[in-house]
Design an enzyme around this catalytic site. Structure first.
Site, PDB file in Angstrom:
ATOM      1  N   GLY B  71       0.854  -1.096   0.151  1.00  7.19           N
ATOM      2  CA  GLY B  71      -0.081   0.060   0.079  1.00  7.19           C
ATOM      3  C   GLY B  71       0.810   1.318  -0.073  1.00  7.19           C
ATOM      4  N   ASN B 140      -6.270   4.649   9.794  1.00  2.00           N
ATOM      5  CA  ASN B 140      -5.693   3.406  10.586  1.00  2.00           C
ATOM      6  C   ASN B 140      -5.507   3.373  12.238  1.00  2.00           C
ATOM      7  OD1 ASN B 140      -3.667   5.339   9.795  1.00  2.00           O
ATOM      8  ND2 ASN B 140      -2.306   4.272  10.587  1.00  2.00           N
ATOM      9  N   GLN B 168      -7.108   0.737   4.737  1.00  2.00           N
ATOM     10  CA  GLN B 168      -7.881   0.204   5.854  1.00  2.00           C
ATOM     11  C   GLN B 168      -9.284   0.134   5.610  1.00  2.00           C
ATOM     12  OE1 GLN B 168      -6.722  -0.792   8.617  1.00  2.00           O
ATOM     13  NE2 GLN B 168      -4.557   0.076   8.622  1.00  2.00           N
ATOM     14  N   HIS B 190      -2.773  -7.290   2.689  1.00  2.00           N
ATOM     15  CA  HIS B 190      -2.502  -7.866   3.813  1.00  2.00           C
ATOM     16  C   HIS B 190      -3.303  -7.258   4.759  1.00  2.00           C
ATOM     17  CE1 HIS B 190      -0.007  -5.254   6.615  1.00  2.00           C
ATOM     18  NE2 HIS B 190       0.388  -4.745   5.245  1.00  2.00           N
ATOM     19  N   THR B 226       9.561  -8.822 -11.855  1.00  2.00           N
ATOM     20  CA  THR B 226       8.627 -10.158 -11.771  1.00  2.00           C
ATOM     21  C   THR B 226       7.801 -10.117 -10.722  1.00  2.00           C
ATOM     22  OG1 THR B 226      10.522 -11.238 -12.645  1.00  2.00           O
ATOM     23  CG2 THR B 226       8.839 -12.588 -11.827  1.00  2.00           C
ATOM     24  N   CYS B 313       3.500   0.784  12.071  1.00  2.00           N
ATOM     25  CA  CYS B 313       4.115   1.071  11.127  1.00  2.00           C
ATOM     26  C   CYS B 313       5.645   1.528  11.444  1.00  2.00           C
ATOM     27  CB  CYS B 313       3.763   1.905   9.908  1.00  2.00           C
ATOM     28  SG  CYS B 313       2.615   1.282   8.841  1.00  2.00           S
TER      29      CYS B 313
END
Lengths: 135, 372, 427
Positions: B71, B140, B168, B190, B226, B313
């Site tokens: 994100g 958040n 969120q 996630h 990739t 975070c």
């Protein structure tokens, strides 16, 4: 890259692979493309006394679509007059083989190969006519 | 290690079974999605199927979805890549927006944490250059939901692009790019039951993005590298399961409300932040007066309860919450706040476990306070 | 893997025949190990718990779930550091080698832009290095693109000449992705250290295949890819030297993870997977290299025994054992690929094989364009068997023979016509 069933069929079972005697006056040879560009087609036609294409052979260096395009036109030109054969358009080839846009150039090359073979044949005939006229 | 209740789902949540299965299955795909052979094409197919599912989640077209590694990367890409300066962002944005939009005006929020749209309008009126505005959908730390559709109207009226960090919100409340009226929207797998290591930027057709990571031309040249195949496949599966997830989250609102009720009973002086605003159904941020958030989370951890003091975070520094500060909360009050965030696996028992542990902590603290 | 859905059967590891499992002949033989590698089952096993029960955010400093993930990430970081002789604090996780290369080049160049403005790289680098350099040129940097010799290696004297007092970084890949040649990394590192410029190497194709030691080789930055070494896709790492310290401007900013050099929540399962892949690679490198060399020789000998006019591109000795890049003269590569559908191989590099232009790497070696069009990259790896090699030789040789019979160029060559003497209508 997904190939159409028709391309796969021509690639796996190419029609009329081979060579005709390029020194034979009834044979027209077209060699188009360039090795550095990744495709070269050799198309040969054998024309009978009535101007009808009685046999055609090809050899191609290139991708599956290039091989299929040249294999297909050997089938199409047989039985046609040289002038009829010259009217075959690349769009018909592309459509018949369901070529994706990135492979359209293969059909263009096949059309060019026919034209080159016919031109070669006609040039030889003209030379012969001239020789005959001179005699 | 005692573990009885994980209540930190805004930091990250458990991968939903469908997404875990999809990720595990994708780990067995051997091809590179850029390879022309069959193995490569099978991998490419997995990526494109996931793209369709993620697009469907937010009402976008698959071609509008660019997969990123997180994100944070999606937010960076939106604000650095759209070719316009960020002139206004809310004061409660995630650091991955604030750090990129260093020169932007911070749009104030009210005591509930809701953006002051009048202030945004005034800021935009003073702008003359083509700009971009970034406002998150749900915060958040507090779960407070911003009036993004209204913000988008204002931004568009002033000729600006509007980006929305929906990291969120997605999978927890309905998110639709057209209903929100945004040009760009960031997602993170996630946070919504997908695997970590994958996010997405959804961008409208008329937004021209410049890539930050150059190379093999993946993601239509917008994001080389990739692709994270297990992550993307898991993201798709999580997006696919979002309908079910929304129902689960609607149920969590009842659980959250009960938790807050008990919190207020235990600590009469508590403040529940953003309670007067529309919030995510799973998030609660509140204080235990006199007890630092750090002390609370440590005590709760000993009881096997995982919650957070401020955002998870970052570099591990326990800095004062910029979100609570923007809401006008005094630093000494903000320092006593913790965040409880429920998730799809949360149960009544989890809430009871929390309440018991936090109640005991509050009681000890009260006794200490009385003894002092 | 018992839980694999049947529909995925064609492309699952089980069909590639790892671990001695009997291989289904109908499934393609995977020979494209430079494009990507199957994730080693041991790596998958290490990763899976971190998708489900051990799901904590490694940056959550407040509770056991976070610490458990953090510990797993740090163990993985040590494993990554270990395979290149680095300190774990010098390893930052990224989403892959492409991001690592972008970060190394753009990050270092931008950080030091007030003092230095010159970058040295080489024409056969991976596209992401070249594209990053082009971008730096747009930002005002000067970039020197060193040529390579016919063997694919750079000339060290040319490197010495290219470095100026304005040079901030030299970026030369350790192993080329198309032709597998190994650049003289230690010598390059020594030159860079002597001239006091940073040395970055894209080691995506080298890690786990050749021994690497950042101190011994004087490497300042080194890019690692997970999926090239039997780890998962979506993860990589960048080694960033601490002494003497290398600084860089981040590409992704935000929460300040990875010492501020790379923000974003770390994906614990992927980090664990990369760590496990490095640990396995380090332990098995010697034996694996020996086995692959044997298989590579078997393949090459099998091909040259059957076919005349095949040419190996790039030096055969100064090369990782799992790579062969061969031109099959007079047979176009894409056409050949179509005839060997049973083999997953690459014509050109995977990133550009959807386009029709011949490989820029082969052209840089001075390979004629017509020969460049006829090349295949054969990548052998951990799960390749002798049986598969023999099968591949048989398929390729058979198809090349068939297509040569169909090739006008082959016919002309047999007739003794010099193809260069013909005026081709370039189109």
């Amino acid at each position: 890259m997904a190939y159409s069933d028709k391309v796969i069929d021509h690639y796996e079972h190419p029609r009329n692979v081979g060579s005709l005697d390029k020194n034979d006056d009834s044979v027209g040879t077209g060699l188009v493309g360039a090795p550095a560009c990744g495709d070269v087609m050799k198309l040969q036609i054998k024309v009978d006394a009535e101007g009808i294409i009685e046999d055609a052979k090809f050899k191609t260096f290139g991708c599956g679509s290039a091989i299929a395009s040249s294999s297909l036109v050997t089938e199409w030109v047989k039985g046609k007059s040289v002038d009829e054969a010259s009217t075959i358009k690349n769009t018909e080839i592309a459509e018949h083989l369901a070529l994706p846009p990135v492979k359209i150039h293969c059909s263009v090359l096949a059309e060019d190969a026919i034209k080159a073979a016919v031109a070669d044949y006609k040039a030889k005939r003209d030379d012969d006519d001239k020789i005959e006229a001179a005699e | 290690m005692e573990r009885s209740a994980y209540l930190d789902h805004n930091a990250t949540t458990a991968v939903v079974p469908a997404a875990a299965e999809a990720a595990a299955a994708a780990l067995a795909l051997i091809g590179n999605a850029s390879s022309a052979h069959g193995a490569g094409r099978a991998t490419r197919k997995a990526v494109e199927e996931a793209r369709e599912k993620v697009a469907a989640l937010v009402g976008a077209a698959p071609a509008q979805v660019v997969f990123t590694s997180s994100g944070s990367e999606a937010n960076n890409m939106a604000l650095r890549g759209c070719g316009r300066p960020a002139v206004a962002v809310s004061a409660v944005e995630h650091p991955s927006v604030l750090k990129v939009a260093r020169d932007a005006a911070l749009v104030p929020v009210d005591a509930n944490g809701v953006i002051d749209t009048g202030a945004l309008d005034r800021i935009m009126a003073s702008q003359s250059t083509p700009a971009v505005v970034s406002v998150m959908l749900a915060n958040n730390e507090t779960g407070v939901i911003q009036p993004v559709a209204e913000v988008a109207d204002i931004a568009r009226r002033h000729g600006a692009l509007i980006h929305c960090d929906a990291v969120q919100a997605a999978g927890r409340i309905p998110v639709d790019v057209d209903a929100l009226g945004v040009h760009m929207l960031s997602l993170s797998a996630h946070k919504m039951g997908g695997p970590p290591g994958v996010g997405a930027l959804v961008a409208a057709d008329d937004v021209t993005l410049a890539p930050a990571i150059l190379g093999g031309g993946q993601e239509k040249g917008l994001r080389a590298g990739t692709e994270n195949i297990p992550g993307i496949a898991g993201f798709g599966a999580a997006a696919d399961a979002a309908g079910e997830m929304l129902a689960t989250f609607a149920r969590l609102a009842g659980l959250r409300d009960r938790l807050e009720e008990r919190v207020r009973t235990i600590a009469r002086g508590t403040t529940v932040f953003g309670a007067g605003a529309e919030r995510l159904p799973n998030t609660s941020c509140f204080t235990l007066p006199g007890v630092s958030g750090q002390t609370q989370v440590m005590a709760l951890d000993l009881a096997g309860v995982a919650v957070s003091a401020g955002s998870a975070c970052g570099s591990g520094n326990v800095a004062a919450s910029h979100v609570l500060a923007a809401m006008g909360v005094a630093a000494e009050v903000a320092s006593t706040a913790i965040r409880v965030s429920l998730g799809w696996p949360s149960t009544d028992d989890d809430v009871e476990t929390f309440v018991a542990a936090w109640g005991a902590l509050a009681e000890r603290a009260g006794a200490d306070a009385a003894a002092a | 893997m018992d839980d694999m859905p049947e529909t995925a059967a064609l492309t699952t590891r089980a069909d590639a025949g790892p671990a001695g499992a009997p291989r289904n002949r109908k499934a393609p033989v995977y020979l494209d190990y430079q494009a990507t590698t199957p994730t080693d089952p041991r790596v998958v096993e290490a990763m899976l718990p971190y998708f489900t029960e051990k799901f904590g955010n490694p940056h959550s400093r407040n509770h056991a779930y976070g610490w458990e993930s953090e510990e797993a990430v740090e163990t993985a970081r040590s494993q990554v550091a270990d395979i290149i002789g680095a300190d774990p604090r010098e390893v930052i996780f990224t989403s892959g080698a492409t991001e690592s290369n972008n970060l190394a080049l753009k990050g270092v160049a931008r950080f030091y832009k007030d003092r230095k403005n010159h970058v040295v790289t080489c024409v056969t680098e991976h596209k992401c290095v070249l594209d990053s350099c082009r971008h730096l040129e747009q930002e005002g940097f000067d970039v020197t693109y060193l040529p390579v010799r016919q063997d694919g290696l750079i000339d060290l004297d040319q490197l010495r000449e290219a470095i100026t007092d304005k040079t901030v970084i030299v970026s030369i890949m350790a192993v080329n992705n198309e032709i597998g040649v190994i650049q003289p990394i230690k010598e390059i590192g020594a030159i860079c250290r002597e001239r006091k410029v940073f040395f970055h190497t894209d080691a995506a194709q080298a890690v786990g295949k050749i021994p690497l030691d950042v101190d011994e080789m004087n490497i300042d930055l080194l890019s690692i890819s997970g999926h090239k070494i039997y780890g998962p896709k979506g993860i990589g790492a960048l080694y960033v030297r601490r002494r003497p310290r290398v600084r860089l401007a981040a590409l992704i900013t935000g929460g300040g993870q990875e010492r501020g050099m790379r923000s974003g929540t770390l994906p614990t399962p992927l980090c664990v997977g990369l760590g496990a892949a490095c640990a396995i690679a380090k332990a098995e490198m010697g034996a694996e290299a020996e086995r692959l060399r044997m298989l590579r020789d078997r393949f090459y000998e099998g091909i040259v025994e059957r076919l005349p006019e095949v040419y190996v591109n790039g030096d055969l000795e100064q090369r990782i054992p799992g790579n062969l890049n061969i031109s099959f003269a007079y047979v176009e590569g894409e056409g050949l690929m179509m005839g060997i559908k049973e083999l997953a191989v690459s014509s050109g590099s995977a990133c550009t094989s959807a386009s029709l232009e011949p490989s820029y790497v082969l052209r840089a070696l001075g390979v004629d364009e017509e020969l460049a069009h006829t090349s295949l990259r054969i990548g052998l790896g951990r799960f390749t068997t002798e049986d598969e090699v023999d099968y591949a030789v048989e398929k390729i040789a058979g198809e090349v023979e068939r297509l040569r019979q169909m090739s006008p160029l082959w016919e002309m060559a047999q007739e003794g016509i010099d193809l260069k003497s013909i005026e081709w209508a370039e189109h």
